[in-house]
Design a protein around this motif. Structure first.
Motif, PDB file in Angstrom:
ATOM      1  N   VAL A 249       0.608  -1.340   0.007  1.00 58.26           N
ATOM      2  CA  VAL A 249       0.055  -0.022  -0.181  1.00 58.26           C
ATOM      3  C   VAL A 249       0.983   1.098   0.002  1.00 58.26           C
ATOM      4  O   VAL A 249       0.276   2.237  -0.354  1.00 58.26           O
ATOM      5  CB  VAL A 249      -1.066  -0.015   1.214  1.00 58.26           C
ATOM      6  N   ALA A 250       1.997   1.163   0.390  1.00 55.96           N
ATOM      7  CA  ALA A 250       2.823   2.435   0.527  1.00 55.96           C
ATOM      8  C   ALA A 250       3.651   2.881  -0.867  1.00 55.96           C
ATOM      9  O   ALA A 250       4.322   3.566  -0.886  1.00 55.96           O
ATOM     10  CB  ALA A 250       4.218   2.095   1.453  1.00 55.96           C
ATOM     11  N   GLU A 251       3.466   1.915  -1.865  1.00 52.59           N
ATOM     12  CA  GLU A 251       3.912   2.132  -3.014  1.00 52.59           C
ATOM     13  C   GLU A 251       3.246   3.078  -3.803  1.00 52.59           C
ATOM     14  O   GLU A 251       2.134   3.347  -3.834  1.00 52.59           O
ATOM     15  CB  GLU A 251       3.881   0.805  -4.021  1.00 52.59           C
ATOM     16  N   VAL A 252       4.031   3.952  -4.416  1.00 50.90           N
ATOM     17  CA  VAL A 252       3.624   5.147  -5.294  1.00 50.90           C
ATOM     18  C   VAL A 252       3.883   4.940  -6.777  1.00 50.90           C
ATOM     19  O   VAL A 252       5.090   4.512  -6.986  1.00 50.90           O
ATOM     20  CB  VAL A 252       4.319   6.389  -4.838  1.00 50.90           C
ATOM     21  N   GLY A 253       2.881   5.330  -7.558  1.00 49.63           N
ATOM     22  CA  GLY A 253       3.210   5.233  -8.856  1.00 49.63           C
ATOM     23  C   GLY A 253       2.073   4.773  -9.563  1.00 49.63           C
ATOM     24  O   GLY A 253       2.003   5.126 -10.909  1.00 49.63           O
ATOM     25  N   ASP A 254       1.339   3.718  -9.220  1.00 49.75           N
ATOM     26  CA  ASP A 254       0.300   3.123 -10.024  1.00 49.75           C
ATOM     27  C   ASP A 254      -1.106   3.273  -9.190  1.00 49.75           C
ATOM     28  O   ASP A 254      -1.950   2.489  -9.077  1.00 49.75           O
ATOM     29  CB  ASP A 254       0.442   1.676 -10.285  1.00 49.75           C
ATOM     30  N   GLU A 255      -0.973   4.705  -8.506  1.00 46.95           N
ATOM     31  CA  GLU A 255      -2.286   4.663  -7.577  1.00 46.95           C
ATOM     32  C   GLU A 255      -2.744   3.531  -6.898  1.00 46.95           C
ATOM     33  O   GLU A 255      -1.804   2.828  -6.078  1.00 46.95           O
ATOM     34  CB  GLU A 255      -3.495   5.238  -8.428  1.00 46.95           C
ATOM     35  N   GLY A 256      -3.984   3.216  -6.345  1.00 48.06           N
ATOM     36  CA  GLY A 256      -4.532   2.144  -5.712  1.00 48.06           C
ATOM     37  C   GLY A 256      -4.231   0.769  -6.338  1.00 48.06           C
ATOM     38  O   GLY A 256      -4.549  -0.247  -5.852  1.00 48.06           O
ATOM     39  N   ARG A 257      -4.024   0.730  -7.539  1.00 49.55           N
ATOM     40  CA  ARG A 257      -3.996  -0.791  -8.325  1.00 49.55           C
ATOM     41  C   ARG A 257      -2.758  -1.502  -7.704  1.00 49.55           C
ATOM     42  O   ARG A 257      -3.094  -2.776  -7.768  1.00 49.55           O
ATOM     43  CB  ARG A 257      -4.012  -0.326  -9.844  1.00 49.55           C
ATOM     44  N   ASP A 258      -1.852  -0.751  -7.084  1.00 51.70           N
ATOM     45  CA  ASP A 258      -0.806  -1.556  -6.647  1.00 51.70           C
ATOM     46  C   ASP A 258      -0.617  -1.739  -5.218  1.00 51.70           C
ATOM     47  O   ASP A 258       0.121  -2.189  -4.183  1.00 51.70           O
ATOM     48  CB  ASP A 258       0.632  -0.839  -7.090  1.00 51.70           C
ATOM     49  N   GLY A 259      -2.151  -1.610  -4.522  1.00 51.87           N
ATOM     50  CA  GLY A 259      -2.208  -1.729  -3.073  1.00 51.87           C
ATOM     51  C   GLY A 259      -3.143  -0.721  -2.526  1.00 51.87           C
ATOM     52  O   GLY A 259      -2.526   0.471  -2.488  1.00 51.87           O
ATOM     53  N   THR A 260      -4.019  -1.029  -1.890  1.00 49.16           N
ATOM     54  CA  THR A 260      -5.059  -0.171  -1.313  1.00 49.16           C
ATOM     55  C   THR A 260      -5.716  -0.715   0.359  1.00 49.16           C
ATOM     56  O   THR A 260      -5.703  -1.962   0.376  1.00 49.16           O
ATOM     57  CB  THR A 260      -6.400   0.321  -2.129  1.00 49.16           C
ATOM     58  N   GLU A 261      -5.562   0.342   1.274  1.00 47.26           N
ATOM     59  CA  GLU A 261      -6.240   0.006   2.343  1.00 47.26           C
ATOM     60  C   GLU A 261      -7.565   0.163   2.208  1.00 47.26           C
ATOM     61  O   GLU A 261      -8.103   1.057   1.925  1.00 47.26           O
ATOM     62  CB  GLU A 261      -5.474   0.769   3.600  1.00 47.26           C
ATOM     63  N   ILE A 262      -8.231  -0.988   2.467  1.00 48.44           N
ATOM     64  CA  ILE A 262      -9.907  -0.880   2.297  1.00 48.44           C
ATOM     65  C   ILE A 262     -10.468  -1.146   3.586  1.00 48.44           C
ATOM     66  O   ILE A 262     -10.493  -2.102   4.259  1.00 48.44           O
ATOM     67  CB  ILE A 262     -10.070  -2.117   1.485  1.00 48.44           C
ATOM     68  N   ASP A 263     -10.973   0.090   4.014  1.00 44.17           N
ATOM     69  CA  ASP A 263     -11.771   0.032   5.372  1.00 44.17           C
ATOM     70  C   ASP A 263     -13.182  -0.184   5.113  1.00 44.17           C
ATOM     71  O   ASP A 263     -13.807   0.607   4.859  1.00 44.17           O
ATOM     72  CB  ASP A 263     -11.656   1.505   5.939  1.00 44.17           C
ATOM     73  N   ILE A 264     -13.523  -1.394   5.455  1.00 42.01           N
ATOM     74  CA  ILE A 264     -15.005  -2.068   5.342  1.00 42.01           C
ATOM     75  C   ILE A 264     -15.829  -1.281   6.423  1.00 42.01           C
ATOM     76  O   ILE A 264     -16.896  -0.877   6.166  1.00 42.01           O
ATOM     77  CB  ILE A 264     -14.776  -3.307   5.546  1.00 42.01           C
ATOM     78  N   MET A 265     -15.347  -0.944   7.367  1.00 38.34           N
ATOM     79  CA  MET A 265     -16.183  -0.452   8.626  1.00 38.34           C
ATOM     80  C   MET A 265     -15.208   0.205   9.628  1.00 38.34           C
ATOM     81  O   MET A 265     -14.184  -0.392  10.045  1.00 38.34           O
ATOM     82  CB  MET A 265     -16.948  -1.350   9.417  1.00 38.34           C
ATOM     83  N   GLU A 266     -15.426   1.504  10.025  1.00 39.21           N
ATOM     84  CA  GLU A 266     -14.735   2.141  11.292  1.00 39.21           C
ATOM     85  C   GLU A 266     -15.866   2.974  11.839  1.00 39.21           C
ATOM     86  O   GLU A 266     -16.619   3.628  11.314  1.00 39.21           O
ATOM     87  CB  GLU A 266     -13.743   3.230  10.498  1.00 39.21           C
ATOM     88  N   SER A 267     -15.893   2.580  13.260  1.00 32.40           N
ATOM     89  CA  SER A 267     -16.962   2.828  13.830  1.00 32.40           C
ATOM     90  C   SER A 267     -16.776   4.194  14.887  1.00 32.40           C
ATOM     91  O   SER A 267     -16.653   4.235  16.175  1.00 32.40           O
ATOM     92  CB  SER A 267     -17.581   2.062  14.809  1.00 32.40           C
TER      93      SER A 267
END
Length: 376
Positions: A249-267
Motif C-alpha cells: 500500500v505504501a508504493e507510489v506510482g500506480d495509484e491504488g492498483r498496486d495496493g489499497t487499504e480498504i476500510d470496510i467499517m470504522e465505528s
C-alpha cells in the motif's frame, strides 16, 4: 365605404395566414426540413444508466413513421470520436454485444428519412447524445446480492471464534505499537468462550489500550466478498475497525492498483449513528490519497450488524446489513492480495475518551470471505 373595405380585409387576413403557413410547411417538408412533431425519443439505455450488461446491451428508440433506416453510434467519448459501434439498423432496436465492462459510453440514434425529391435527410432524436455505464462481466454479476454470493461463491476463509483461544493458524496479534492516543495490546484481543472475539478498550495506569489482530502471512486474497458480523461499542473516544491491508500500500506510482487499504467499517461516529467506509492508497506520507463514505444508519450502534465489501476487478461495493451503501472505484481498484485486520484505536476522531466508561468492547460473531468461482 371605408368601413366595409376594412371589415373585408379583417375577414380575409386569417385565411391568408393559414394559406401562407401551409405553403411554408409544405415547402419545408419538400426540402427535407422535418416538423418538430416528427421528433422521436431514445428509450434505453436511459441517461446515466449504470450497470448495463456489457455482454448483451439492448438499445431501443421510438419508431419513426416512414423512416428508411436508423444510424446507431456508440462511443467512449461524448464527442463521438472513440467510436466502438457505427451501423445502420432497419428496426427500432439493436442488440450490441461485447462492450467493455465498467466503462462509460455515449450513444446517439438518428432516423434517416427520404424527402419528396428522394433525397435522404437526417432527423436527430429529442434526447441527443446519451451516457450510460456498463457493469461487470454479465447481468448475474450486476444482480449478485450478498445472499447469492454466500450461496454460489466459494467460502475461502471462516472463523466463528469458537473455543477459548484465538486460532493462531488464522490470526496473529498486531505488534504492540503506540496507535493514535493509545497502544495496541495482546491481552485486549481474546475469545470469550461463547463464540465471540472480543476487542477490548481499557485504561490502565493512565494509559489506553486496545486489541488488534490480523491474518498477515496466514490468509490473504485478491478480490472477493469480505464480511464481518459484530456488535459495535457503546462508548465514545475510540473506534472499532474491520479492514483489508496490502503490504504494497505504501508504493507510489500506480495509484491504488498496486495496493489499497480498504476500510470496510470504522465505528467512529457513535453519537450521530454513522460509520466510515474508506480507501487509502499511495502510502501515508506526502503522496497519500483517500476517498470515503460516511453513511447514516439508524441504530447501527445497537445489536449485531454485518459489514462487507464485494471487491471486484473493477469496483468496490460496500454493504451494511446486506444493503449497498457505497459503490466506488476510487484510486483505481487494487489488483494485489490483502490480509484481514480487526482492531480498535483510541483517538479524538471518535470523541473524548475521558468521557468513556471503560472497559468497552467490539464483539465479533464471525468473519467470512468468499471468492467467485474461477478467480484465483
Amino acid at each position: 365605404m371605408h368601413k366595409k373595405f376594412f371589415k373585408s380585409i379583417l375577414i380575409i387576413i386569417p385565411f391568408l395566414i393559414i394559406i401562407v403557413a401551409f405553403s411554408a410547411s409544405k415547402r419545408a417538408n419538400s426540402i427535407g426540413v422535418l416538423d418538430e412533431t416528427y421528433a422521436f425519443r431514445a428509450i434505453s439505455p436511459v441517461q446515466d444508466d449504470e450497470y448495463v450488461d456489457p455482454s448483451t446491451c439492448e438499445f431501443k428508440w421510438e419508431e419513426v413513421k416512414d423512416a428508411k433506416k436508423y444510424r446507431l453510434v456508440i462511443s467512449e467519448d461524448e464527442d463521438l470520436k472513440k467510436v466502438v459501434f457505427d451501423d445502420f439498423v432497419e428496426q427500432s432496436n439493436k442488440t450490441v454485444k461485447g462492450l467493455k465492462p465498467a466503462t462509460t459510453y455515449y450513444w446517439k440514434i438518428t432516423a434517416i428519412l427520404t424527402d419528396v425529391k428522394g433525397k435522404e435527410k437526417n432527423m436527430d432524436n429529442k434526447d441527443g447524445i446519451r451516457m450510460f455505464k456498463t457493469g461487470l462481466n454479465n447481468v448475474s454479476d450486476k444482480e449478485m446480492t450478498p445472499q447469492m454470493i454466500r450461496e454460489k461463491w466459494n467460502l475461502t476463509f471462516e472463523d466463528d471464534f469458537d473455543g477459548d483461544k484465538i486460532d493462531d493458524s488464522k490470526w496473529s496479534h498486531c505488534p504492540e505499537w503506540e496507535r493514535k492516543d493509545g497502544f495496541w495490546s495482546n491481552e485486549d484481543a481474546y475469545l470469550d468462550g461463547e463464540g465471540n472475539l472480543i476487542i477490548r478498550v481499557d485504561e490502565r495506569d493512565g494509559k489506553y489500550y486496545s486489541g488488534a489482530i490480523r491474518s498477515m502471512d496466514k490468509f490473504e486474497q485478491k478480490q472477493g466478498f469480505f464480511e464481518i458480523r459484530c456488535k459495535l461499542q457503546t462508548q465514545e473516544g475510540f473506534w472499532g475497525a474491520f479492514w483489508l491491508m496490502s503490504p504494497t500500500v505504501a508504493e507510489v506510482g500506480d495509484e491504488g492498483r498496486d495496493g489499497t487499504e480498504i476500510d470496510i467499517m470504522e465505528s467512529a461516529y457513535l453519537k450521530s449513528s454513522k460509520i466510515c467506509q474508506a480507501l487509502h492508497w499511495d502510502g501515508y506520507e506526502d503522496d497519500h490519497k483517500s476517498d470515503s463514505n460516511i453513511p447514516y444508519i439508524p441504530y447501527i450502534y445497537e445489536g449485531y450488524h454485518t459489514f462487507a465489501v464485494n471487491w471486484t476487478e473493477y469496483e468496490y461495493v460496500f454493504y451494511v446489513d446486506d444493503q449497498p451503501t457505497w459503490i466506488t472505484s476510487a484510486g483505481g481498484v487494487s489488483q494485489v492480495p490483502a490480509y484481514l485486520k480487526i482492531t480498535a484505536e483510541v483517538g479524538d476522531w471518535a470523541g473524548d475518551i475521558k468521557n468513556a466508561k471503560l472497559p468497552d468492547y467490539l464483539v465479533v460473531d464471525y468473519v467470512r470471505v468468499y471468492q467467485k468461482p474461477g478467480n484465483k
